[in-house]
Design a protein around this motif. Structure first.
Motif, PDB file in Angstrom:
ATOM      1  N   ALA A   1       0.696  -1.223  -0.012  1.00  0.00           N
ATOM      2  CA  ALA A   1       0.126   0.137   0.127  1.00  0.00           C
ATOM      3  C   ALA A   1       1.091   1.191   0.110  1.00  0.00           C
ATOM      4  O   ALA A   1       0.758   2.145  -0.572  1.00  0.00           O
ATOM      5  CB  ALA A   1      -1.047   0.159   1.060  1.00  0.00           C
ATOM      6  N   ALA A   2       1.780   1.317   0.665  1.00  0.00           N
ATOM      7  CA  ALA A   2       2.589   2.373   0.862  1.00  0.00           C
ATOM      8  C   ALA A   2       3.512   2.548  -0.678  1.00  0.00           C
ATOM      9  O   ALA A   2       3.696   3.512  -1.264  1.00  0.00           O
ATOM     10  CB  ALA A   2       3.855   2.300   1.930  1.00  0.00           C
ATOM     11  N   LEU A   3       3.931   1.698  -1.008  1.00  0.00           N
ATOM     12  CA  LEU A   3       4.638   1.545  -2.365  1.00  0.00           C
ATOM     13  C   LEU A   3       3.750   2.134  -3.544  1.00  0.00           C
ATOM     14  O   LEU A   3       4.008   3.005  -4.350  1.00  0.00           O
ATOM     15  CB  LEU A   3       5.112   0.092  -2.997  1.00  0.00           C
ATOM     16  CG  LEU A   3       6.405  -0.400  -1.991  1.00  0.00           C
ATOM     17  CD1 LEU A   3       6.798  -1.574  -2.354  1.00  0.00           C
ATOM     18  CD2 LEU A   3       7.704   0.487  -2.317  1.00  0.00           C
ATOM     19  N   HIS A   4       2.507   1.556  -3.325  1.00  0.00           N
ATOM     20  CA  HIS A   4       1.380   2.212  -4.372  1.00  0.00           C
ATOM     21  C   HIS A   4       1.102   3.389  -4.180  1.00  0.00           C
ATOM     22  O   HIS A   4       0.830   4.235  -5.322  1.00  0.00           O
ATOM     23  CB  HIS A   4       0.102   1.332  -4.209  1.00  0.00           C
ATOM     24  CG  HIS A   4      -1.187   1.359  -5.317  1.00  0.00           C
ATOM     25  ND1 HIS A   4      -1.853   2.019  -5.045  1.00  0.00           N
ATOM     26  CD2 HIS A   4      -1.158   0.864  -6.388  1.00  0.00           C
ATOM     27  CE1 HIS A   4      -3.014   2.193  -5.901  1.00  0.00           C
ATOM     28  NE2 HIS A   4      -2.368   1.357  -6.990  1.00  0.00           N
ATOM     29  N   ALA A   5       0.907   3.789  -2.972  1.00  0.00           N
ATOM     30  CA  ALA A   5       0.597   5.381  -2.724  1.00  0.00           C
ATOM     31  C   ALA A   5       1.646   6.119  -3.258  1.00  0.00           C
ATOM     32  O   ALA A   5       1.420   7.434  -3.736  1.00  0.00           O
ATOM     33  CB  ALA A   5       0.325   5.477  -1.205  1.00  0.00           C
ATOM     34  N   ALA A   6       2.873   5.743  -3.180  1.00  0.00           N
ATOM     35  CA  ALA A   6       4.024   6.363  -3.571  1.00  0.00           C
ATOM     36  C   ALA A   6       4.401   6.423  -5.139  1.00  0.00           C
ATOM     37  O   ALA A   6       5.264   6.941  -5.714  1.00  0.00           O
ATOM     38  CB  ALA A   6       5.605   6.028  -2.936  1.00  0.00           C
ATOM     39  N   GLY A   7       3.498   5.749  -5.779  1.00  0.00           N
ATOM     40  CA  GLY A   7       3.842   5.465  -7.250  1.00  0.00           C
ATOM     41  C   GLY A   7       4.780   4.640  -7.558  1.00  0.00           C
ATOM     42  O   GLY A   7       5.238   4.564  -8.863  1.00  0.00           O
ATOM     43  N   LYS A   8       5.204   3.722  -6.621  1.00  0.00           N
ATOM     44  CA  LYS A   8       6.347   2.928  -6.984  1.00  0.00           C
ATOM     45  C   LYS A   8       5.954   1.395  -7.383  1.00  0.00           C
ATOM     46  O   LYS A   8       6.657   0.471  -7.662  1.00  0.00           O
ATOM     47  CB  LYS A   8       7.430   2.927  -5.921  1.00  0.00           C
ATOM     48  CG  LYS A   8       8.013   3.962  -5.555  1.00  0.00           C
ATOM     49  CD  LYS A   8       8.845   3.997  -4.372  1.00  0.00           C
ATOM     50  CE  LYS A   8       9.696   5.423  -4.198  1.00  0.00           C
ATOM     51  NZ  LYS A   8      10.624   5.257  -2.886  1.00  0.00           N
TER      52      LYS A   8
END
Length: 449
Positions: free
Chosen positions: A211-218
């Motif tokens: 979720a954190a990676l997705h939110a950061a566009g990664k």
């Protein structure tokens, strides 16, 4: 959706994993120093005893019979076979267990070895569900899995030789995955399959590393159009292999469906035992939702102090039961029996809502059927049956016009595209609920429970 009132399942949650996967929001924990397995076994047994006492009140005359037991997690294949055997023995002491009970244990290929699998089989486990997740080593690394494709195939070979039945999970709609890539990987997987497979679209769950990676566009997952194409490839290829989709993500040969999961989706009764486990119990005629403490050590302390580790024991209102039954039942290809929904919750969705979803291609009427006649051709006579119910105003729901006399029943089910947007379908139906006759509802509700 006609699960008998005496059918009963037991879910045992084992919370420990060798490593936490970045996409996982299940209640799983890593303990590099190990865990006190004897302490946890004692807690499982005590919570089982507490549940048995809770639901055996004198007013509850039905004798429950356990038809399915499921060890989930976490990674239950990290348990000692002796621990599994002791839990199964206690369940058999507390309730009758059917001779053909389905007893499933989830396993990860990284924790598999032949001696332990044989121990589980000797303890009584007759079905194993393997968390393969991918047949591509590069993708396994991205998913945080600690096994290789070679280990996964070796584990499947052991499972095939040890257990009566086996299943495995794969995750698709992974970042960058195309329908062509999935078609190739799925073809390999289906060649390894037994009588059941679970194929899940990757979901970005809150509060996970993904979720954190997705939110950061990664981390970019396939868009809705590609996700739908991947889903359609899945349905096409599994059907061609004789593994029909009996639920959104689960496919099986006829008769090999997961009995335990069907119990959930058919809104049956089951005990949830262990850290973070959820359950649905019926006591004194009231369906109750249970939720256990998530932290394993804290859960064990609660059980030691008061006999159980539940943080929530909540009686469900009829409207809540109706929402749950729709949300669970419409996951199934068999759909929801609306007469049971009425008996359980005293409501029925409106004709307008059903027809609107049918027109959108998201819902199907399976048809009306005569309860007391196997020769009734319900699908051919829908229009005639809908005219029955003399003296009942036509603006009432179809359910109120045709079913309370006990003659007819109707089933609705989501289409494959409807299951793809199931939450929206359920919300539309729930918003249209109309209340049935209160007196009939109470009589039938008592019979249901």
């Amino acid at each position: 959706m006609s699960t008998p009132g005496t059918a009963f399942g037991v879910y045992i949650h084992w919370p420990f994993c060798a490593q936490k996967c970045p996409y996982c929001d299940f209640n799983s924990h890593v303990r590099f120093g190990g865990w006190d397995e004897e302490r946890f076994l004692a807690a499982y047994l005590r919570e089982l005893d507490w549940v048995a006492q809770k639901i055996s009140a004198p007013s509850h005359t039905a004798i429950r019979t356990v038809s399915s037991i499921f060890f989930g997690g976490g990674t239950p294949s990290l348990m000692k076979p002796q621990t599994v055997g002791a839990i199964l023995d206690r369940i058999a002491r507390l309730w009758p267990v059917t001779r053909d009970a389905e007893i499933t244990l989830e396993a990860n290929p990284g924790s598999v070895e032949a001696g332990r699998f044989k121990g589980y089989r000797a303890a009584g486990v007759n079905r194993v569900s393997m968390g393969l997740q991918s047949l591509r080593d590069s993708e396994l690394k991205k998913l945080g899995r600690i096994h290789t494709v070679e280990e996964a195939k070796a584990a499947l070979a052991i499972a095939r030789d040890t257990f009566e039945r086996y299943s495995f999970d794969l995750i698709y709609a992974r970042p960058g995955q195309t329908p062509e890539q999935w078609r190739e990987e799925l073809a390999e997987a289906l060649d390894l399959a037994g009588d059941h497979v679970s194929l899940y679209q990757l979901t970005i769950e809150p509060d996970t590393p993904y979720a954190a990676l997705h939110a950061a566009g990664k981390l970019i997952v396939p868009d809705e159009e590609i996700a739908l194409a991947l889903y359609e490839v899945t349905q096409e290829m599994t059907a061609a292999k004789g593994l029909a989709a009996y639920e959104i993500s689960n496919h099986a040969r006829p008769g090999a469906e997961s009995r335990h999961n069907q119990l959930y989706w058919r809104y049956g009764e089951y005990a949830g035992i262990g850290p973070g486990a959820h359950g649905r119990l019926v006591a004194d005629g009231v369906r109750t939702a249970t939720v256990a403490e998530r932290n394993p050590e804290q859960w064990a302390s609660c059980v030691e102090d008061r006999g159980h580790g539940y943080t929530e024991i909540t009686p469900l209102a009829p409207a809540e039961e109706a929402d749950e039954m729709l949300l669970m039942g419409l996951r199934l290809a068999e759909g929801v029996d609306l007469s049971r929904l009425e008996r359980l919750a005293g409501v029925a969705p409106s004709e307008a809502a059903i027809e609107g979803l049918v027109d959108l291609g998201l819902l199907q009427r399976v048809g009306l059927a005569r309860d007391d006649s196997a020769t009734w051709r319900g699908n051919e006579l829908d229009e005639i049956a809908m005219c029955l119910g003399p003296g009942v105003p036509p603006e009432q729901p179809l359910a109120a016009r045709t079913r309370w006399a006990g003659t007819f029943r109707e089933t609705i089910r989501a289409t494959p595209r409807g299951r793809f947007v199931l939450n929206a379908v359920v919300a539309e139906l729930a918003a249209s609920f109309a209340t049935v006759t209160p007196e009939l509802f109470m009589d039938n509700r008592r019979a249901e429970h």
